[in-house]
Design a protein around this motif. Structure first.
Motif, PDB file in Angstrom:
ATOM      1  N   ILE A 280       1.798  33.007 -22.893  1.00 54.50           N
ATOM      2  CA  ILE A 280       0.900  34.129 -22.626  1.00 54.50           C
ATOM      3  C   ILE A 280       1.742  35.313 -22.161  1.00 54.50           C
ATOM      4  O   ILE A 280       2.422  35.236 -21.139  1.00 54.50           O
ATOM      5  CB  ILE A 280      -0.155  33.771 -21.554  1.00 54.50           C
ATOM      6  CG1 ILE A 280      -1.034  32.607 -22.033  1.00 54.50           C
ATOM      7  CG2 ILE A 280      -1.022  34.986 -21.242  1.00 54.50           C
ATOM      8  CD1 ILE A 280      -2.103  32.205 -21.040  1.00 54.50           C
ATOM      9  N   GLN A 281       1.723  36.361 -22.946  1.00 54.24           N
ATOM     10  CA  GLN A 281       2.463  37.582 -22.625  1.00 54.24           C
ATOM     11  C   GLN A 281       1.450  38.623 -22.123  1.00 54.24           C
ATOM     12  O   GLN A 281       0.531  39.002 -22.847  1.00 54.24           O
ATOM     13  CB  GLN A 281       3.171  38.075 -23.887  1.00 54.24           C
ATOM     14  CG  GLN A 281       4.003  39.318 -23.733  1.00 54.24           C
ATOM     15  CD  GLN A 281       5.355  39.059 -23.109  1.00 54.24           C
ATOM     16  OE1 GLN A 281       5.420  38.749 -21.927  1.00 54.24           O
ATOM     17  NE2 GLN A 281       6.426  39.210 -23.872  1.00 54.24           N
ATOM     18  N   VAL A 282       1.606  39.079 -20.885  1.00 54.59           N
ATOM     19  CA  VAL A 282       0.654  39.986 -20.246  1.00 54.59           C
ATOM     20  C   VAL A 282       1.377  41.302 -19.961  1.00 54.59           C
ATOM     21  O   VAL A 282       2.419  41.303 -19.302  1.00 54.59           O
ATOM     22  CB  VAL A 282       0.110  39.354 -18.937  1.00 54.59           C
ATOM     23  CG1 VAL A 282      -0.887  40.289 -18.275  1.00 54.59           C
ATOM     24  CG2 VAL A 282      -0.526  37.994 -19.224  1.00 54.59           C
ATOM     25  N   TYR A 283       0.811  42.423 -20.425  1.00 55.66           N
ATOM     26  CA  TYR A 283       1.551  43.677 -20.334  1.00 55.66           C
ATOM     27  C   TYR A 283       0.606  44.867 -20.379  1.00 55.66           C
ATOM     28  O   TYR A 283      -0.608  44.718 -20.583  1.00 55.66           O
ATOM     29  CB  TYR A 283       2.573  43.770 -21.473  1.00 55.66           C
ATOM     30  CG  TYR A 283       1.981  43.593 -22.864  1.00 55.66           C
ATOM     31  CD1 TYR A 283       1.729  44.674 -23.688  1.00 55.66           C
ATOM     32  CD2 TYR A 283       1.681  42.316 -23.342  1.00 55.66           C
ATOM     33  CE1 TYR A 283       1.187  44.514 -24.951  1.00 55.66           C
ATOM     34  CE2 TYR A 283       1.134  42.142 -24.613  1.00 55.66           C
ATOM     35  CZ  TYR A 283       0.893  43.231 -25.415  1.00 55.66           C
ATOM     36  OH  TYR A 283       0.347  43.070 -26.664  1.00 55.66           O
ATOM     37  N   ALA A 284       1.170  46.043 -20.167  1.00 53.80           N
ATOM     38  CA  ALA A 284       0.405  47.289 -20.230  1.00 53.80           C
ATOM     39  C   ALA A 284       0.616  47.925 -21.597  1.00 53.80           C
ATOM     40  O   ALA A 284       1.755  48.168 -22.005  1.00 53.80           O
ATOM     41  CB  ALA A 284       0.861  48.244 -19.124  1.00 53.80           C
ATOM     42  N   GLY A 285      -0.484  48.207 -22.291  1.00 53.17           N
ATOM     43  CA  GLY A 285      -0.388  48.707 -23.645  1.00 53.17           C
ATOM     44  C   GLY A 285       0.290  50.057 -23.763  1.00 53.17           C
ATOM     45  O   GLY A 285       0.903  50.360 -24.787  1.00 53.17           O
ATOM     46  N   ASP A 286       0.207  50.890 -22.723  1.00 58.74           N
ATOM     47  CA  ASP A 286       0.852  52.197 -22.802  1.00 58.74           C
ATOM     48  C   ASP A 286       2.349  52.128 -22.530  1.00 58.74           C
ATOM     49  O   ASP A 286       3.065  53.109 -22.736  1.00 58.74           O
ATOM     50  CB  ASP A 286       0.184  53.190 -21.839  1.00 58.74           C
ATOM     51  CG  ASP A 286       0.336  52.781 -20.380  1.00 58.74           C
ATOM     52  OD1 ASP A 286       0.492  51.565 -20.108  1.00 58.74           O
ATOM     53  OD2 ASP A 286       0.307  53.672 -19.503  1.00 58.74           O
ATOM     54  N   LEU A 287       2.809  50.952 -22.072  1.00 57.45           N
ATOM     55  CA  LEU A 287       4.240  50.768 -21.801  1.00 57.45           C
ATOM     56  C   LEU A 287       4.933  49.926 -22.860  1.00 57.45           C
ATOM     57  O   LEU A 287       6.167  49.932 -22.950  1.00 57.45           O
ATOM     58  CB  LEU A 287       4.439  50.090 -20.441  1.00 57.45           C
ATOM     59  CG  LEU A 287       3.889  50.819 -19.213  1.00 57.45           C
ATOM     60  CD1 LEU A 287       4.109  49.974 -17.962  1.00 57.45           C
ATOM     61  CD2 LEU A 287       4.540  52.197 -19.061  1.00 57.45           C
ATOM     62  N   CYS A 288       4.133  49.195 -23.653  1.00 57.72           N
ATOM     63  CA  CYS A 288       4.734  48.262 -24.602  1.00 57.72           C
ATOM     64  C   CYS A 288       3.780  48.068 -25.783  1.00 57.72           C
ATOM     65  O   CYS A 288       2.616  47.695 -25.589  1.00 57.72           O
ATOM     66  CB  CYS A 288       5.013  46.926 -23.912  1.00 57.72           C
ATOM     67  SG  CYS A 288       5.793  45.680 -24.973  1.00 57.72           S
ATOM     68  N   ALA A 289       4.262  48.307 -26.997  1.00 54.38           N
ATOM     69  CA  ALA A 289       3.457  48.070 -28.189  1.00 54.38           C
ATOM     70  C   ALA A 289       3.339  46.563 -28.429  1.00 54.38           C
ATOM     71  O   ALA A 289       4.167  45.769 -27.960  1.00 54.38           O
ATOM     72  CB  ALA A 289       4.087  48.752 -29.396  1.00 54.38           C
ATOM     73  N   ASP A 290       2.312  46.172 -29.175  1.00 55.93           N
ATOM     74  CA  ASP A 290       2.069  44.750 -29.407  1.00 55.93           C
ATOM     75  C   ASP A 290       3.232  44.077 -30.131  1.00 55.93           C
ATOM     76  O   ASP A 290       3.604  42.944 -29.805  1.00 55.93           O
ATOM     77  CB  ASP A 290       0.780  44.558 -30.206  1.00 55.93           C
ATOM     78  CG  ASP A 290      -0.453  45.019 -29.437  1.00 55.93           C
ATOM     79  OD1 ASP A 290      -0.388  45.102 -28.197  1.00 55.93           O
ATOM     80  OD2 ASP A 290      -1.487  45.306 -30.086  1.00 55.93           O
TER      81      ASP A 290
END
Length: 494
Positions: A280-290
Motif C-alpha cells: 500500500i503506497q500512501v501519498y499526496a497527489g500534488d507531490l507525486c504523480a501516480d
C-alpha cells in the motif's frame, strides 16, 4: 412500526457487508430477527488486504469462524504489530506491538520506571521490554501460556487477503441463514410521513422492505446520502489523498508484522501473507504523480509489482451514524487514513454498539441518540491516534512530512500530547480503541521525551528497579526462544 424491529436489511459490499450480516444474524437469530443482505459489486482487487487489530480474533470466535480454516482459505498470516521505518535510514525505526510493554514493578506501572531509567542513562528501548515486539523481531509467533499471561498482555492481528476473506464471510453468512440478493445499485424508497426508509428498490421489479436498514456501501454512504445526512471532511488532519495498492511475490520467510516505510512524499506499507506481499503506497497527489508512486514502490520493494490500482483517500465522518431507521457501518459512517489498519475495527465497533442499543420497541429515539454520541467519540479518538502519527513524526524535512507536522489536531489530541510531554501520562478518554501502551509506543517511537515522571516511583529502591529490569528482559529472551517461527506455526495451522 409498533414493535421492535424484526427484519434488518443490509446493503453494501465486501467485508463491511458480510461481517455485519454474520454478526447481526448470529446475535439476533434467537430473537427471531431476519437478516437480508443486498450485495453490490465488489470494489476489491487481488492486491487488497485487511490488516486487522487484535479484537477481530475474538469476534471470529464468537461467530464460530475457525481460525485455522480461515487462514487456510484466505492464505492469510498473523501480525504482532507494525514496524515503522524511515526508508532513508535517517530516523531510528520503532515497533508498535499488539501487547503490553514491560511488567508492573513494586505494584506500579512499568512506564514511569523506564522513563526515569532512560533519564539516568539506560540504553534499552521501550520495545525491548515488549514480549510481542521481541518475538516479532525474531520472526517468531507468540503462543500465550500461564507464564506470559501473568507477565502481561499479548495479542495478535491478521493480514487477510481481502477477496478470500470476503468469500469466507459470505459462506458463513449463508450458513447462518442470511438471505442474499445481488444488485448493481439500490434506490431507497422513503416513507412520505416519517421520512424513514420503507424499502429498497433493487431494479427489475425487485423491492425489499424492512424495519431497520444498514448502510455498508462504503465511502459513498448511499442510504445516508439519500436521507440527507451531511459528511464532515477530515482532509485537514491528514496529508495523504492517494492510495496505490499492488502486490509483490510473497516473502520466502513471512515476517509476523507489517513494515511501514516513510519516504519523502508519503509512506508505504508491506503486509505479508501466504498469498503475496501486499503493498500500500500512501501519498499526496500534488507531490507525486501516480506513475511515480508506482515506480518508487517498485524501487523500495525491490520486487516486481502487479495488480496496481489507485484510489482516493478521503477521511471523514457522517454527522450521524444512525439516522431515522438506518445505521451506517464502516466507511459509510466514517472513513479513515490507511495507517494502523482500523477499517475492520470500525465495522466491529459499530456492530458492538448497535447490538448493545438494539431497539426493544418501535420508538428508538433514545437508542439512536446514545449510539450517535458513542460512535462520534469512537471515531474521533481513532482519528486522534492516526493524527498523532503524522503530527508527532520526526522524519527529515520534506513537503509531505512538513505538511503532516502542521496538520490540524483536535483539542483532545493536543491535550494528550502536551500531558505526555509534561509528565509521561496518557489522559484517559471514553471509547478509546488504542490503550496507553500503544500511545506510549507511538509517541516515544517518534522521539517525544516526557520532561518528568510520576514522583511516587521514587520510593522504590534503585536496586529493586534494576533487578526487575533484568528479570523482565531475561523472561522475554527465554520466552521468545521457546516460540515457533511464524513460518512453522503457519505450517502447523494450515
Amino acid at each position: 412500526m409498533s414493535g421492535a424491529p424484526n427484519s434488518i436489511v443490509l446493503v453494501g459490499r465486501d467485508a463491511a457487508l458480510w461481517l455485519s450480516a454474520c454478526v447481526l444474524r448470529a446475535a439476533l437469530r434467537p430473537a427471531g430477527v431476519t437478516v437480508t443482505a443486498v450485495e453490490l459489486p465488489t470494489r476489491l482487487g487481488a492486491a487488497d488486504v485487511h490488516a486487522s487489530l487484535p479484537p477481530l480474533e475474538a469476534l471470529h470466535g464468537l461467530l464460530g469462524l475457525d481460525e485455522a480454516a480461515l487462514l487456510r482459505a484466505t492464505r492469510g498470516a498473523f501480525s504482532l504489530g507494525q514496524n515503522f521505518v524511515d526508508a532513508s535510514g535517517a530516523t531510528p525505526a520503532f515497533f508498535h506491538a499488539h501487547g503490553a510493554y514491560g511488567a508492573p514493578i513494586d505494584g506500579g506501572d512499568f512506564f514511569p520506571f523506564w522513563l526515569k531509567a532512560r533519564g539516568l542513562g539506560l540504553n534499552v528501548a521501550l520495545e525491548d521490554f515488549s514480549l510481542t515486539a521481541a518475538a516479532a523481531r525474531q520472526g517468531r509467533m507468540l503462543l500465550p501460556d500461564e507464564e506470559t499471561e501473568v507477565f502481561g498482555r499479548t495479542d495478535y492481528g491478521y493480514h487477510l487477503p481481502a477477496l478470500a476473506y470476503v468469500a469466507s464471510l459470505k459462506t458463513l453468512a449463508v450458513r447462518l441463514g442470511v438471505a442474499r440478493h445481488q444488485a448493481l445499485a439500490v434506490a431507497p424508497a422513503l416513507d412520505p410521513e416519517t421520512g424513514d426508509i420503507a424499502a429498497l428498490d433493487l431494479g427489475e421489479g425487485r423491492r425489499i422492505a424492512g424495519d431497520l436498514f444498514v448502510d455498508a456501501t462504503g465511502g459513498e454512504g448511499a442510504l445516508m446520502a439519500a436521507l440527507g445526512v451531511a459528511r464532515e471532511s477530515w482532509r485537514d488532519h491528514f496529508p495523504a489523498d492517494r492510495i496505490l495498492r499492488a502486490q509483490a511475490p510473497r516473502f520466502d520467510s513471512l515476517p509476523p508484522y507489517a513494515d511501514i516505510r516513510a519516504w519523502a512524499r508519503g509512506w508505504m506499507g508491506l503486509y505479508p501473507s501466504q498469498a503475496a506481499t501486499h503493498v500500500i503506497q500512501v501519498y499526496a497527489g500534488d507531490l507525486c504523480a501516480d506513475d511515480q508512486a508506482l515506480e518508487l514502490a517498485n524501487r523500495i520493494t525491490g520486487q516486481p509489482l502487479s495488480d496496481a490500482v489507485v484510489s482516493i483517500s478521503d477521511p471523514g465522518r457522517r454527522a450521524q451514524a444512525w439516522a431515522g431507521n438506518c445505521v451506517a457501518i464502516g466507511e459509510a459512517a466514517c472513513a479513515f487514513d490507511p495507517v494502523h489498519g482500523v477499517e475492520l475495527q470500525v465495522v466491529q465497533l459499530g456492530l458492538v454498539h448497535l447490538l448493545s442499543l438494539f431497539p426493544v420497541s418501535g420508538q428508538f429515539g433514545a437508542e439512536r441518540a446514545a449510539y450517535n454520541a458513542a460512535m462520534a467519540e469512537v471515531f474521533e479518538r481513532l482519528c486522534d491516534f492516526q493524527s498523532a502519527h503524522y503530527v508527532a513524526n520526526r522524519y527529515a524535512k520534506a513537503p509531505f512530512w512538513d505538511r503532516a507536522r502542521a496538520a490540524k489536531v483536535s483539542d483532545v489530541l493536543a491535550h494528550k500530547i502536551a500531558t505526555f510531554q509534561a509528565r509521561g501520562e496518557i489522559p484517559p478518554s471514553e471509547h478509546e480503541t488504542f490503550v496507553a501502551d500503544s500511545w506510549r509506543a507511538l509517541l516515544t517511537g517518534h522521539g517525544l521525551t516526557p520532561e518528568t515522571y510520576a514522583p511516587s516511583i521514587d520510593r522504590t529502591p534503585p536496586e529493586t528497579v534494576k533487578g526487575e529490569f533484568r528479570r523482565i528482559l531475561s523472561f522475554i529472551k527465554d520466552q521468545v526462544l521457546k516460540q515457533p517461527t511464524h513460518d512453522l506455526y503457519l505450517e502447523s495451522v494450515c
